[in-house]
Design a protein around this motif. Structure first.
Motif, PDB file in Angstrom:
ATOM      1  N   LEU A   1       0.818  -1.289  -0.373  1.00  0.00           N
ATOM      2  CA  LEU A   1       0.073   0.135  -0.222  1.00  0.00           C
ATOM      3  C   LEU A   1       0.935   1.367  -0.106  1.00  0.00           C
ATOM      4  O   LEU A   1       0.562   2.173  -0.927  1.00  0.00           O
ATOM      5  N   PRO A   2       2.028   1.485   0.729  1.00  0.00           N
ATOM      6  CA  PRO A   2       2.819   2.764   0.736  1.00  0.00           C
ATOM      7  C   PRO A   2       3.327   2.932  -0.459  1.00  0.00           C
ATOM      8  O   PRO A   2       3.358   3.935  -1.103  1.00  0.00           O
ATOM      9  N   VAL A   3       3.744   1.725  -1.213  1.00  0.00           N
ATOM     10  CA  VAL A   3       4.101   2.048  -2.689  1.00  0.00           C
ATOM     11  C   VAL A   3       3.029   2.292  -3.442  1.00  0.00           C
ATOM     12  O   VAL A   3       3.464   3.266  -4.448  1.00  0.00           O
ATOM     13  N   ARG A   4       2.038   1.896  -3.666  1.00  0.00           N
ATOM     14  CA  ARG A   4       0.866   2.258  -4.363  1.00  0.00           C
ATOM     15  C   ARG A   4       0.427   3.623  -4.028  1.00  0.00           C
ATOM     16  O   ARG A   4       0.131   4.445  -5.009  1.00  0.00           O
ATOM     17  N   LYS A   5       0.437   4.054  -2.856  1.00  0.00           N
ATOM     18  CA  LYS A   5       0.066   5.409  -2.527  1.00  0.00           C
ATOM     19  C   LYS A   5       1.210   6.290  -2.988  1.00  0.00           C
ATOM     20  O   LYS A   5       0.648   7.484  -3.686  1.00  0.00           O
ATOM     21  N   LEU A   6       2.249   6.044  -3.202  1.00  0.00           N
ATOM     22  CA  LEU A   6       3.386   6.838  -3.836  1.00  0.00           C
ATOM     23  C   LEU A   6       3.142   6.983  -5.373  1.00  0.00           C
ATOM     24  O   LEU A   6       3.466   8.031  -5.810  1.00  0.00           O
TER      25      LEU A   6
ATOM     26  N   ASP B   1      -0.166  -3.848 -12.321  1.00  0.00           N
ATOM     27  CA  ASP B   1       0.151  -3.321 -11.095  1.00  0.00           C
ATOM     28  C   ASP B   1       1.529  -3.203 -10.502  1.00  0.00           C
ATOM     29  O   ASP B   1       2.200  -4.188 -10.059  1.00  0.00           O
ATOM     30  N   PHE B   2       1.906  -2.073 -11.036  1.00  0.00           N
ATOM     31  CA  PHE B   2       3.596  -1.898 -10.724  1.00  0.00           C
ATOM     32  C   PHE B   2       3.625  -1.786  -9.308  1.00  0.00           C
ATOM     33  O   PHE B   2       5.040  -1.992  -9.018  1.00  0.00           O
ATOM     34  N   SER B   3       2.941  -1.308  -8.481  1.00  0.00           N
ATOM     35  CA  SER B   3       3.132  -1.097  -7.029  1.00  0.00           C
ATOM     36  C   SER B   3       3.551  -2.388  -6.621  1.00  0.00           C
ATOM     37  O   SER B   3       4.356  -2.593  -5.484  1.00  0.00           O
ATOM     38  N   PHE B   4       2.878  -3.734  -7.080  1.00  0.00           N
ATOM     39  CA  PHE B   4       3.272  -5.087  -6.357  1.00  0.00           C
ATOM     40  C   PHE B   4       4.599  -5.196  -6.777  1.00  0.00           C
ATOM     41  O   PHE B   4       5.332  -5.811  -5.985  1.00  0.00           O
ATOM     42  N   THR B   5       4.793  -5.054  -8.267  1.00  0.00           N
ATOM     43  CA  THR B   5       6.548  -5.284  -8.518  1.00  0.00           C
ATOM     44  C   THR B   5       7.437  -4.629  -8.008  1.00  0.00           C
ATOM     45  O   THR B   5       8.412  -5.218  -7.641  1.00  0.00           O
ATOM     46  N   ILE B   6       7.129  -3.358  -7.889  1.00  0.00           N
ATOM     47  CA  ILE B   6       8.232  -2.529  -7.056  1.00  0.00           C
ATOM     48  C   ILE B   6       8.383  -2.919  -5.642  1.00  0.00           C
ATOM     49  O   ILE B   6       9.507  -2.634  -5.166  1.00  0.00           O
ATOM     50  N   THR B   7       7.411  -3.255  -4.989  1.00  0.00           N
ATOM     51  CA  THR B   7       7.538  -3.637  -3.477  1.00  0.00           C
ATOM     52  C   THR B   7       8.350  -4.764  -3.297  1.00  0.00           C
ATOM     53  O   THR B   7       9.146  -5.147  -2.658  1.00  0.00           O
TER      54      THR B   7
END
Length: 92
Positions: free
Chosen positions: A52-57, A70-76
């Motif tokens: 969630l913090p990466v997604r919000k960022l 969903d790149f937030s998943f990959t980046i996390t």
């Protein structure tokens, strides 16, 4: 290295390994199920506080918003792997 720090770093490493494994299971399950069920909800509860913090960022910075992935998943996931590598080098 002092014993308490060594134990703490090893605990964090094990937690990261469990978390990345749970993320992989969640990703694979998303291809086959609709996310309903106790195990799917458990994986969501376990992994979403980290994602969630990466997604919000990404939303705040307006990056990758129009992508079907969903790149937030990959980046996390990549951040967790990087932290694991750095901590392993720290105790290694």
């Amino acid at each position: 290295m002092p014993e308490p720090i060594y134990v703490l770093v090893n605990f964090v490493l094990i937690f990261i390994e469990v978390l990345t494994f749970a993320m992989l299971i969640r990703a694979v399950m998303s291809w086959f199920t609709d996310g309903e069920g106790k195990f799917a909800r458990f994986l969501y509860v376990l992994t979403e506080p980290v994602i969630l913090p990466v997604r919000k960022l990404l939303v705040k910075m307006n990056w990758l918003q129009n992508s079907p992935i969903d790149f937030s998943f990959t980046i996390t996931y990549l951040i967790l792997i990087l932290i694991e590598i750095l901590l392993s080098a720290f105790i290694g």
